[in-house]
Design an enzyme around this catalytic site. Sequence first.
Site, PDB file in Angstrom:
ATOM      1  N   SER A  88       0.874  -0.963  -0.251  1.00 15.10           N
ATOM      2  CA  SER A  88       0.515  -0.035   0.085  1.00 15.10           C
ATOM      3  C   SER A  88       1.080   1.387  -0.249  1.00 15.10           C
ATOM      4  O   SER A  88       1.431   1.337   0.764  1.00 15.10           O
ATOM      5  CB  SER A  88      -1.020   0.321   1.205  1.00 15.10           C
TER       6      SER A  88
ATOM      7  N   TYR B  51      -2.770   0.383  10.045  1.00 13.80           N
ATOM      8  CA  TYR B  51      -2.461   0.180   8.959  1.00 13.80           C
ATOM      9  C   TYR B  51      -1.219   0.449   7.875  1.00 13.80           C
ATOM     10  O   TYR B  51      -0.529  -0.691   7.377  1.00 13.80           O
ATOM     11  CB  TYR B  51      -3.352   0.911   7.916  1.00 13.80           C
TER      12      TYR B  51
END
Length: 249
Positions: free
Chosen positions: A139, A152
């Site tokens: 990501s 995250y």
Amino acid sequence: MNMQGKTVLITGASRGIGESAAREFSAAGARVALVARSKDRIAEIAGSIGPNAIAIPCDVSRYWEMEKAVSACVETFGGLDVLINNAGVIDPISHLSQADPDQWGHAIDINLKGVFNGMRAALPVMIAAGGGSILTIGSGAAHGPVEAWSHYCSSKAAALMLTRCVHEENGHQDIRAISLSPGTVATQMQHDIKASGINPISQLDWSDHIPADWPAKALLWMCGAEADDWLGAEISLRDETIRQKVGLI
């Protein structure tokens, strides 16, 4: 890519990128093992793909379950050529000062320990067979802070380092470790992000997200020699050059 005779294990295969990858690799001739906690859903997907797909219920945050999933895959198909570490969660979306410690830790268990567990279970099998590919969904959050995403961002940054570590330690044994940063993808995760209303990503329009089959096609391309320039590194699907190579433009 022709994946005839190859075996692929995909975590988080019950929906989104994982489901799309299972269908994409199967269409390319691969045998696919679908791994997820949602046993009914992966059984349904495997059934729709056909005899070259199996469903293996598994919680990736538990090493012994991941080890058994790899063993079941090898027992059924005779080996393991590609591991796709796709399982991941965005919850709990929360400012760090208000985050629930147990939920924050559970996200780390899935997003980081789940990746380690997959790598640790697959590596001995692949090394004994003479090589394999370990592809991990990364990501852009791995490279900078995002409001309310401390769990995250931290887990994705650490998972990218695991990819680099595997390349450092096992690249000479023909283990191909690569991360894929797909950008924002039209999956359930984006619905959850939208509902939070926190940070600029939640404000994106649905049309801004790419379809789940784009990263699935990229993962298939990453199994070929053309992706070897990115061994031990990350490929960004935001890159127009990469999209051209994959055939998305």
